[in-house]
Scaffold this active site. Structure first.
Site, PDB file in Angstrom:
ATOM      1  N   HIS A   1       0.844  -1.195   0.000  1.00 30.28           N
ATOM      2  CA  HIS A   1       0.000   0.000   0.000  1.00 30.28           C
ATOM      3  C   HIS A   1       0.876   1.240   0.000  1.00 30.28           C
ATOM      4  O   HIS A   1       1.865   1.309   0.715  1.00 30.28           O
ATOM      5  CB  HIS A   1      -0.895   0.016   1.245  1.00 30.28           C
TER       6      HIS A   1
ATOM      7  N   ASP B   1     -14.936   2.952   8.014  1.00 31.41           N
ATOM      8  CA  ASP B   1     -13.864   3.878   7.637  1.00 31.41           C
ATOM      9  C   ASP B   1     -14.354   4.841   6.559  1.00 31.41           C
ATOM     10  O   ASP B   1     -14.044   6.022   6.584  1.00 31.41           O
ATOM     11  CB  ASP B   1     -12.622   3.119   7.143  1.00 31.41           C
TER      12      ASP B   1
ATOM     13  N   ARG C   1     -14.378  13.089   8.649  1.00 29.48           N
ATOM     14  CA  ARG C   1     -13.109  13.760   9.018  1.00 29.48           C
ATOM     15  C   ARG C   1     -12.762  14.844   8.003  1.00 29.48           C
ATOM     16  O   ARG C   1     -12.262  15.907   8.345  1.00 29.48           O
ATOM     17  CB  ARG C   1     -11.972  12.725   9.079  1.00 29.48           C
TER      18      ARG C   1
ATOM     19  N   SER D   1      -7.285   4.112   9.687  1.00 34.52           N
ATOM     20  CA  SER D   1      -8.071   4.162   8.456  1.00 34.52           C
ATOM     21  C   SER D   1      -7.406   3.300   7.369  1.00 34.52           C
ATOM     22  O   SER D   1      -8.039   2.427   6.754  1.00 34.52           O
ATOM     23  CB  SER D   1      -8.183   5.622   8.010  1.00 34.52           C
TER      24      SER D   1
ATOM     25  N   LYS E   1      -8.561  -1.032   6.162  1.00 36.34           N
ATOM     26  CA  LYS E   1      -8.882  -1.476   4.798  1.00 36.34           C
ATOM     27  C   LYS E   1      -7.921  -2.566   4.349  1.00 36.34           C
ATOM     28  O   LYS E   1      -8.313  -3.550   3.727  1.00 36.34           O
ATOM     29  CB  LYS E   1      -8.826  -0.292   3.824  1.00 36.34           C
TER      30      LYS E   1
HETATM   31  N1  URA Z   1      -5.749   7.485   3.368  1.00 31.52           N
HETATM   32  C1  URA Z   1      -6.702   6.802   4.024  1.00 31.52           C
HETATM   33  O1  URA Z   1      -7.182   5.785   3.536  1.00 31.52           O
HETATM   34  N2  URA Z   1      -7.126   7.263   5.202  1.00 31.52           N
HETATM   35  C2  URA Z   1      -6.624   8.372   5.779  1.00 31.52           C
HETATM   36  O2  URA Z   1      -7.043   8.736   6.861  1.00 31.52           O
HETATM   37  C3  URA Z   1      -5.642   9.078   5.088  1.00 31.52           C
HETATM   38  C4  URA Z   1      -5.209   8.608   3.872  1.00 31.52           C
END
Ligand code: URA
Length: 434
Positions: free
Chosen positions: A82, A161, A168, A183, A187
């Site tokens: 990632h 999320d 947010r 976050s 995922k």
């Molecule tokens: N990418 C994400 O998936 N979440 C965040 O909070 C910031 C960047």
């Protein structure tokens, strides 16, 4: 349990329990807790912070808020990668086939993305016919048979999320380390990988502009991964200028293919080789970074990675004649050469501004419903440290619209800083966090 008491507790700087965190995430996901209470809690978290334990509880609660992807029917150790995102980041398109060519299964869920350019899937969709929609069986068969498949993230992947990130975004609570780390990791962990390699980018084109903050985020995410039993490594890399030369969807696909043909830019190659080496280590294919890098280079030199890329594109419906002849990818109507107005060494090519300029051309999405123009973008002709003569081409603007082009040029010119002396050396890879 009452949401009011959870907000009050965090406002006073106390630690939330696992039960309290699960209560708020479940309630927010099912709609029983309203946005205004969650906004208040997010702001309390923002100022009072969360400790490592709370961050892990939050990650686990979000990762279980939807469907957990089960990849157990894929043979071998599945290592996911990632990137925290940057301008010109086409790493996945080259790296995934490099790792697959070494016999390691790559079962990747990617996103489309809001931003300067599209996400990995948008970029791959520059190849006519390429598609990420497939049944779970086809996805798994493809990985078992050719070691690589890329699917789209389902709506039901960590839905808490998704909701929380959107909130947010409008409550000025994005930039909190625990919230970012949980976050991203929720995922990744819900996507079913056995191990994770993270590319945490820092610099003007990255989410984390400050290097110390980038290391803290890297450590936070590695700790989350380890605490839920997944081997996780983070590599902190430079994003003070775009990665490679190409910014824009089909331009980036072209550059990733060129890398696999042995003609790629040095920075992109170095990042792919390093990330890949750690993916091979976590997959237990090699014991050292040196050996991993050797295999990654061999995957390019032998042409195996390119072969895997073509096989994967073909399986997912894409026309591989566009890979064999890159001129068949979507082409912009005009390529405008942007020339330097002074001579000197390039000190800065601010990534965020290059990104905004690419967005102006139509390479990315302003809102989630915007249409992307896959053919437009920016191809840099010089990078930081290069000397440029007045009148020499700094970058080529691939465009389909003169009005957008002129605005993009105006923006792009502000990305450059040109001086008489050579800039100080800045490494591409700042460190490895384990
Ligand atoms: N990418 C994400 O998936 N979440 C965040 O909070 C910031 C960047």
């Amino acid at each position: 349990m009452r949401m009011y008491d959870i907000i009050l507790k965090k406002k006073k700087g106390e630690m939330l329990t696992k039960e309290e965190i699960h209560f708020f995430i479940e309630g927010y996901t099912n709609g029983s807790i309203p946005d205004y209470q969650v906004s208040a809690l997010l702001m309390a978290i923002y100022f009072q912070k969360m400790n490592k334990e709370e961050t892990v509880y939050l990650t686990e609660a979000m990762m279980h808020s939807g469907k957990m992807i089960d990849l157990s029917s894929i043979e071998g150790i599945k290592v996911d990668k990632h990137s925290t995102g940057g301008v010109g980041d086409k790493t996945t398109i080259a790296l995934a086939p490099m790792v697959a060519a070494c016999g390691i299964p790559v079962a990747k869920m990617s996103g489309r993305g809001l931003g300067h350019t599209g996400g990995t899937i948008d970029k791959l969709e520059s190849i006519p016919g390429f598609c990420v929609e497939m049944t779970k069986e086809t996805f798994i068969n493809n990985v078992n048979e050719i070691k690589l498949a890329i699917g789209g993230q389902t709506a039901n992947l960590a839905p808490a999320d998704k909701k929380l990130y959107a909130l947010r975004d409008v409550t000025a609570t994005v930039d909190n380390l625990s919230l970012i780390a949980s976050s991203i990791m929720s995922k990744k962990l819900a996507s079913g990988a056995d191990a994770i390699v993270l590319d945490v980018k820092t610099g003007s084109g990255a989410f984390m502009q400050d290097i110390d903050e980038a290391f803290l985020l890297a450590k936070e995410m590695v700790d989350i991964g380890q605490s839920v039993g997944k081997d996780t490594v983070a590599i902190v890399t430079d994003m003070n200028q775009p990665l490679g030369y190409a910014v824009g969807n089909s331009l980036e696909v072209k550059e990733a293919v060129q890398l696999l043909e042995g003609k790629g830019p040095e920075d992109l190659e170095q990042i792919c080789i390093t990330l890949g080496a750690y993916m091979l280590i976590l997959a237990k294919k090699v014991g050292t970074e040196y050996e991993g890098k050797r295999l990654m280079k061999a995957a390019i030199d032998s042409g195996e990675a390119l072969k895997v890329l073509k096989g994967f594109i073909e399986r997912q419906g894409g026309d591989i004649s566009c890979i064999e002849n890159l001129d068949l990818l979507p082409q912009a109507q005009e390529i405008y050469p942007l020339k330097a107005s002074e001579s000197g060494y390039i000190h800065k090519i601010k990534g965020d501004i290059v990104g905004v300029s690419a967005l102006t051309l139509g390479a990315g999405r302003d809102t989630k419903d915007s249409e992307i123009d896959l053919s437009v973008g920016i191809l840099l002709n010089k990078k930081i440290g290069d000397y440029v003569e007045k009148g020499e081409v700094l970058a080529y603007i691939y465009n389909n619209d003169a009005v957008k082009r002129d605005l993009a040029i105006e923006q792009l010119l502000t990305a450059y800083e040109i001086e008489d002396t050579q800039p100080e050396y800045r490494p591409l890879i700042f460190g490895i966090v384990t």
